[in-house]
Design an enzyme around this catalytic site. Structure first.
Site, PDB file in Angstrom:
ATOM      1  N   ILE A   1     -38.382 -27.892  -0.379  1.00 60.26           N
ATOM      2  CA  ILE A   1     -39.035 -26.748  -0.303  1.00 60.26           C
ATOM      3  C   ILE A   1     -39.092 -26.088  -0.347  1.00 60.26           C
ATOM      4  N   THR A   2     -37.955 -25.235  -0.343  1.00 62.73           N
ATOM      5  CA  THR A   2     -37.929 -23.522   0.312  1.00 62.73           C
ATOM      6  C   THR A   2     -37.396 -22.671  -1.410  1.00 62.73           C
TER       7      THR A   2
ATOM      8  N   LEU B   1     -35.422 -32.756  -4.878  1.00 62.28           N
ATOM      9  CA  LEU B   1     -35.660 -31.461  -5.409  1.00 62.28           C
ATOM     10  C   LEU B   1     -34.040 -31.273  -4.851  1.00 62.28           C
TER      11      LEU B   1
ATOM     12  N   GLN C   1     -27.003 -27.305  -4.143  1.00 62.82           N
ATOM     13  CA  GLN C   1     -26.590 -27.060  -3.847  1.00 62.82           C
ATOM     14  C   GLN C   1     -26.494 -25.935  -5.836  1.00 62.82           C
TER      15      GLN C   1
ATOM     16  N   SER D   1     -30.074 -32.834 -14.034  1.00 58.51           N
ATOM     17  CA  SER D   1     -29.918 -31.325 -15.067  1.00 58.51           C
ATOM     18  C   SER D   1     -29.119 -31.919 -16.320  1.00 58.51           C
TER      19      SER D   1
ATOM     20  N   GLU E   1     -26.888 -30.211 -17.474  1.00 63.40           N
ATOM     21  CA  GLU E   1     -26.017 -29.126 -17.240  1.00 63.40           C
ATOM     22  C   GLU E   1     -24.898 -30.165 -16.827  1.00 63.40           C
TER      23      GLU E   1
ATOM     24  N   TYR F   1     -21.018 -28.163 -10.080  1.00 63.28           N
ATOM     25  CA  TYR F   1     -22.158 -28.463 -10.131  1.00 63.28           C
ATOM     26  C   TYR F   1     -22.107 -30.074 -11.086  1.00 63.28           C
TER      27      TYR F   1
ATOM     28  N   HIS G   1     -34.928 -23.886 -16.834  1.00 64.26           N
ATOM     29  CA  HIS G   1     -36.888 -23.623 -16.118  1.00 64.26           C
ATOM     30  C   HIS G   1     -36.556 -22.711 -15.168  1.00 64.26           C
TER      31      HIS G   1
ATOM     32  N   PHE H   1     -29.975 -16.191 -10.448  1.00 63.25           N
ATOM     33  CA  PHE H   1     -29.640 -16.865 -12.001  1.00 63.25           C
ATOM     34  C   PHE H   1     -30.029 -15.601 -13.035  1.00 63.25           C
TER      35      PHE H   1
ATOM     36  N   ARG I   1     -17.836 -17.227 -16.028  1.00 66.22           N
ATOM     37  CA  ARG I   1     -17.130 -19.498 -15.786  1.00 66.22           C
ATOM     38  C   ARG I   1     -15.844 -19.677 -15.775  1.00 66.22           C
TER      39      ARG I   1
HETATM   40  P1  NAP Z   1     -33.511 -24.024  -5.727  1.00 68.30           P
HETATM   41  O1  NAP Z   1     -34.348 -22.924  -5.731  1.00 68.30           O
HETATM   42  O2  NAP Z   1     -31.728 -23.813  -5.860  1.00 68.30           O
HETATM   43  O3  NAP Z   1     -33.668 -25.087  -4.821  1.00 68.30           O
HETATM   44  C1  NAP Z   1     -32.962 -26.096  -3.906  1.00 68.30           C
HETATM   45  C2  NAP Z   1     -33.458 -26.011  -2.819  1.00 68.30           C
HETATM   46  O4  NAP Z   1     -32.038 -26.797  -1.823  1.00 68.30           O
HETATM   47  C3  NAP Z   1     -34.222 -24.715  -1.077  1.00 68.30           C
HETATM   48  O5  NAP Z   1     -34.977 -25.748  -0.969  1.00 68.30           O
HETATM   49  C4  NAP Z   1     -32.489 -25.173  -0.635  1.00 68.30           C
HETATM   50  O6  NAP Z   1     -33.029 -25.050   1.130  1.00 68.30           O
HETATM   51  C5  NAP Z   1     -32.110 -27.281  -1.041  1.00 68.30           C
HETATM   52  N1  NAP Z   1     -30.990 -27.856   0.414  1.00 68.30           N
HETATM   53  C6  NAP Z   1     -29.938 -26.987  -0.028  1.00 68.30           C
HETATM   54  N2  NAP Z   1     -29.230 -27.283   0.404  1.00 68.30           N
HETATM   55  C7  NAP Z   1     -29.577 -28.621   1.181  1.00 68.30           C
HETATM   56  C8  NAP Z   1     -29.547 -29.738   2.818  1.00 68.30           C
HETATM   57  N3  NAP Z   1     -28.294 -29.046   2.863  1.00 68.30           N
HETATM   58  N4  NAP Z   1     -30.114 -30.294   2.605  1.00 68.30           N
HETATM   59  C9  NAP Z   1     -31.465 -30.415   2.597  1.00 68.30           C
HETATM   60  N5  NAP Z   1     -31.828 -29.304   1.380  1.00 68.30           N
HETATM   61  C10 NAP Z   1     -31.076 -28.353   0.990  1.00 68.30           C
HETATM   62  O7  NAP Z   1     -33.679 -24.981  -7.080  1.00 68.30           O
HETATM   63  P2  NAP Z   1     -35.024 -25.411  -8.291  1.00 68.30           P
HETATM   64  O8  NAP Z   1     -34.430 -24.055  -9.072  1.00 68.30           O
HETATM   65  O9  NAP Z   1     -35.912 -25.255  -7.456  1.00 68.30           O
HETATM   66  O10 NAP Z   1     -33.524 -26.901  -8.054  1.00 68.30           O
HETATM   67  C11 NAP Z   1     -34.190 -27.907  -8.184  1.00 68.30           C
HETATM   68  C12 NAP Z   1     -33.629 -29.248  -8.443  1.00 68.30           C
HETATM   69  O11 NAP Z   1     -34.085 -28.891  -9.526  1.00 68.30           O
HETATM   70  C13 NAP Z   1     -32.010 -28.901  -7.677  1.00 68.30           C
HETATM   71  O12 NAP Z   1     -31.403 -30.221  -7.374  1.00 68.30           O
HETATM   72  C14 NAP Z   1     -31.580 -28.813  -9.073  1.00 68.30           C
HETATM   73  O13 NAP Z   1     -30.071 -28.376  -9.111  1.00 68.30           O
HETATM   74  C15 NAP Z   1     -32.206 -29.206 -10.099  1.00 68.30           C
HETATM   75  N6  NAP Z   1     -32.163 -28.723 -11.095  1.00 68.30           N
HETATM   76  C16 NAP Z   1     -32.919 -27.680 -11.562  1.00 68.30           C
HETATM   77  C17 NAP Z   1     -33.363 -26.703 -12.511  1.00 68.30           C
HETATM   78  C18 NAP Z   1     -33.412 -25.569 -12.659  1.00 68.30           C
HETATM   79  O14 NAP Z   1     -33.900 -24.487 -13.982  1.00 68.30           O
HETATM   80  N7  NAP Z   1     -34.232 -24.768 -12.060  1.00 68.30           N
HETATM   81  C19 NAP Z   1     -33.096 -28.050 -14.004  1.00 68.30           C
HETATM   82  C20 NAP Z   1     -32.520 -28.736 -13.862  1.00 68.30           C
HETATM   83  C21 NAP Z   1     -32.339 -29.466 -11.685  1.00 68.30           C
HETATM   84  P3  NAP Z   1     -32.061 -23.381   1.944  1.00 68.30           P
HETATM   85  O15 NAP Z   1     -32.951 -23.175   0.935  1.00 68.30           O
HETATM   86  O16 NAP Z   1     -31.971 -23.792   2.983  1.00 68.30           O
HETATM   87  O17 NAP Z   1     -30.758 -23.607   0.746  1.00 68.30           O
HETATM   88  O1  F7E Z   2     -26.957 -19.559 -16.158  1.00 70.08           O
HETATM   89  C1  F7E Z   2     -24.651 -17.040 -18.283  1.00 70.08           C
HETATM   90  C2  F7E Z   2     -24.076 -18.058 -17.599  1.00 70.08           C
HETATM   91  O2  F7E Z   2     -27.464 -19.162 -13.887  1.00 70.08           O
HETATM   92  C3  F7E Z   2     -27.231 -18.563 -17.127  1.00 70.08           C
HETATM   93  C4  F7E Z   2     -29.272 -23.975 -12.706  1.00 70.08           C
HETATM   94  O3  F7E Z   2     -31.360 -24.263 -12.435  1.00 70.08           O
HETATM   95  O4  F7E Z   2     -29.967 -24.345 -15.526  1.00 70.08           O
HETATM   96  C5  F7E Z   2     -29.579 -23.693 -14.296  1.00 70.08           C
HETATM   97  O5  F7E Z   2     -27.949 -23.010 -14.254  1.00 70.08           O
HETATM   98  C6  F7E Z   2     -26.129 -19.096 -18.138  1.00 70.08           C
HETATM   99  C7  F7E Z   2     -24.724 -19.030 -18.379  1.00 70.08           C
HETATM  100  O6  F7E Z   2     -28.536 -20.483 -15.034  1.00 70.08           O
HETATM  101  C8  F7E Z   2     -24.257 -14.203 -16.630  1.00 70.08           C
HETATM  102  O7  F7E Z   2     -22.477 -18.316 -17.837  1.00 70.08           O
HETATM  103  C9  F7E Z   2     -24.297 -14.547 -18.319  1.00 70.08           C
HETATM  104  O8  F7E Z   2     -24.458 -19.538 -19.481  1.00 70.08           O
HETATM  105  O9  F7E Z   2     -29.294 -18.871 -15.695  1.00 70.08           O
HETATM  106  P1  F7E Z   2     -27.639 -18.967 -15.312  1.00 70.08           P
HETATM  107  P2  F7E Z   2     -27.483 -22.208 -15.719  1.00 70.08           P
HETATM  108  O10 F7E Z   2     -26.054 -22.199 -14.728  1.00 70.08           O
HETATM  109  O11 F7E Z   2     -27.532 -22.925 -16.704  1.00 70.08           O
HETATM  110  C10 F7E Z   2     -29.508 -25.954 -15.005  1.00 70.08           C
HETATM  111  C11 F7E Z   2     -30.183 -26.354 -15.798  1.00 70.08           C
HETATM  112  C12 F7E Z   2     -29.049 -26.245 -13.658  1.00 70.08           C
HETATM  113  O12 F7E Z   2     -29.662 -27.689 -13.243  1.00 70.08           O
HETATM  114  C13 F7E Z   2     -28.453 -24.870 -12.333  1.00 70.08           C
HETATM  115  O13 F7E Z   2     -28.960 -25.574 -10.987  1.00 70.08           O
HETATM  116  O14 F7E Z   2     -26.134 -17.316 -18.331  1.00 70.08           O
HETATM  117  N1  F7E Z   2     -24.736 -15.594 -17.561  1.00 70.08           N
HETATM  118  N2  F7E Z   2     -24.398 -13.156 -17.173  1.00 70.08           N
HETATM  119  C14 F7E Z   2     -25.294 -15.372 -16.458  1.00 70.08           C
HETATM  120  N3  F7E Z   2     -25.930 -16.418 -15.116  1.00 70.08           N
HETATM  121  C15 F7E Z   2     -25.735 -15.330 -14.172  1.00 70.08           C
HETATM  122  N4  F7E Z   2     -26.220 -16.771 -12.894  1.00 70.08           N
HETATM  123  N5  F7E Z   2     -25.436 -14.092 -13.973  1.00 70.08           N
HETATM  124  C16 F7E Z   2     -25.002 -13.612 -14.863  1.00 70.08           C
HETATM  125  O15 F7E Z   2     -24.751 -12.312 -14.761  1.00 70.08           O
END
Ligand code: NAP
Ligand code: F7E
Length: 334
Positions: free
Chosen positions: A9-10, A78, A81, A123, A125, A147, A177, A186, A276
């Site tokens: 939720i956070t 949701l 890490q 994801s 990923e 991840y 998203h 991000f 990376r």
């Molecule tokens: P986020 O902002 O990083 O939020 C992650 C949440 O997980 C936070 O509330 C965090 O709490 C909690 N958490 C981490 N470790 C935990 C633990 N040990 N026990 C309980 N809670 C824990 O991620 P998001 O962008 O909202 O994404 C939500 C989910 O969708 C994630 O699983 C992510 O991997 C997945 N996802 C995201 C994307 C995207 O583009 N956003 C795309 C595909 C999949 P704290 O605040 O305490 O750290």
């Molecule tokens: O990177 C490049 C980086 O960290 C996007 C998570 O929500 O989406 C997210 O993962 C791209 C990568 O997201 C910087 O190398 C360049 O190619 O915003 P990002 P991510 O790695 O795509 C997926 C779907 C998830 O599931 C994950 O939870 O951008 N990039 N320069 C950079 N990225 C970051 N973070 N910082 C830079 O300075």
């Protein structure tokens, strides 16, 4: 009244999903973990309408206790890490939370709330070094980070519990998203926040890694509707949620800087520390199945998303009473 249980939720998605479910009339029970510095800012505006409880994906007993106590109708897992870059530095922790944490949730549901419908936040990923473009529900996985590897484990655990125990368990394969509530680590939010900081004279430079990486970026508010729709269907299944367009990090920068009348080339520098060990070069999703079976459609396009994020970071500074010192404010904000 149906009860929904949300982990994470956070985080970004937790807050949008909670808003959406409250609007639909759900009782929303939301789990957060113990922290010395709890941050409730993303859901502060709806906190009095939520039932907040404490638990941790690392702690099996807490998950079982919460499932027994609340007997939810729908569970949205949701929590994770979720930062890919950090997963290279903390691979074991990421595997524990993002991978094994899913199994702990599934076991808690199986044993304590077996009738509940379960959503797993999978994801794009998982596709990593992609086998085909665009990616669909049947594209093979080739993750490129700890991840991504952990998410593949969580995905197959979800499929396995559906097949083994007849549980209603769905895996949503969501592409990137974003939103004004995205974490600043991000790339999208890092860019929008730096653009605003540069416009307000707080910073002079934006250091990034790989500018040529391509992502299929959508709006988080659109994507949480997809999560809910998956759990309303007759049959549990897996769905890709994506916009079907892809852009480079460079293109994101270009539009973000243009929003304040600046040229990104004057401010962006490349710093290898943001590279990376293995990169995901290109993601592009095909959400035809979600559109046809669930009736899901995104509403915000790429340009709209970038502008929404930059505007929100500008507004944050304007409410502090500050004024920009470089470029110009977008028309709507003047
Ligand atoms: P986020 O902002 O990083 O939020 C992650 C949440 O997980 C936070 O509330 C965090 O709490 C909690 N958490 C981490 N470790 C935990 C633990 N040990 N026990 C309980 N809670 C824990 O991620 P998001 O962008 O909202 O994404 C939500 C989910 O969708 C994630 O699983 C992510 O991997 C997945 N996802 C995201 C994307 C995207 O583009 N956003 C795309 C595909 C999949 P704290 O605040 O305490 O750290
Ligand atoms: O990177 C490049 C980086 O960290 C996007 C998570 O929500 O989406 C997210 O993962 C791209 C990568 O997201 C910087 O190398 C360049 O190619 O915003 P990002 P991510 O790695 O795509 C997926 C779907 C998830 O599931 C994950 O939870 O951008 N990039 N320069 C950079 N990225 C970051 N973070 N910082 C830079 O300075």
């Amino acid at each position: 009244m149906k009860t929904a249980f949300i982990t994470g939720i956070t985080g970004q998605d937790g807050s949008y999903l909670a808003e959406h479910l409250l609007d639909l009339g759900y009782k929303v029970v939301a789990m957060m973990r113990r922290s010395a510095t709890p941050d409730t800012s993303r859901f502060a505006h709806i906190e009095d309408r939520l039932t907040i409880c404490h638990g941790d994906l690392m702690d099996q007993s807490s998950l079982m206790r919460l499932m027994s106590e609340h007997k939810p109708d729908e569970i949205y897992n949701l929590a994770a890490q979720s930062f890919v870059h950090a997963s290279f530095h903390e691979p074991i922790h990421t595997s524990e939370v993002t991978g094994l944490g899913v199994m702990r949730m599934l076991e808690a549901v199986r044993l304590c709330a077996p009738k509940a419908r379960f959503y797993q936040a999978s994801s794009s990923e998982m596709f990593g070094d992609v086998f085909e473009t665009p990616q669909t529900e049947t594209t093979p996985f080739h993750p490129r980070s700890p991840y991504g590897v952990a998410k593949v484990y969580g995905h197959w655990a979800t499929v396995n519990y559906r097949e083994s125990y007849d549980m209603f368990a769905c895996s949503g394969i969501l592409f990137n998203h974003e939103s004004p509530r995205r974490g600043t680590e991000f790339v999208t939010r890092k860019i929008s926040d730096h653009v605003a900081a540069i416009a307000f004279g707080e910073k002079n430079q934006l250091a990034l890694g790989n500018l040529d990486a391509q992502r299929d970026w959508g709006f988080a508010g659109d994507y949480v509707r997809g999560m809910h729709l998956m759990l309303q269907h007759d049959k549990a299944d897996d769905y890709v949620i994506s916009t079907g367009t892809t852009q480079t990090v460079r293109e994101f920068c270009k539009i973000a800087f243009e929003r304040v009348g600046l040229n990104y080339e004057d401010y962006v520098v490349v710093d290898p520390k943001f590279f990376r060990p293995a990169e995901v070069e290109l993601l592009l999703g095909d959400a035809t199945k979600a559109k046809e079976v669930l009736g899901w459609e995104p509403e915000v396009d790429f340009q709209g998303l970038v502008e929404m994020m930059v505007d929100a970071d500008l507004k944050r500074r304007m409410v502090m009473g500050n004024s920009p010192t470089r470029g110009s404010l977008p028309e709507g904000l003047v």
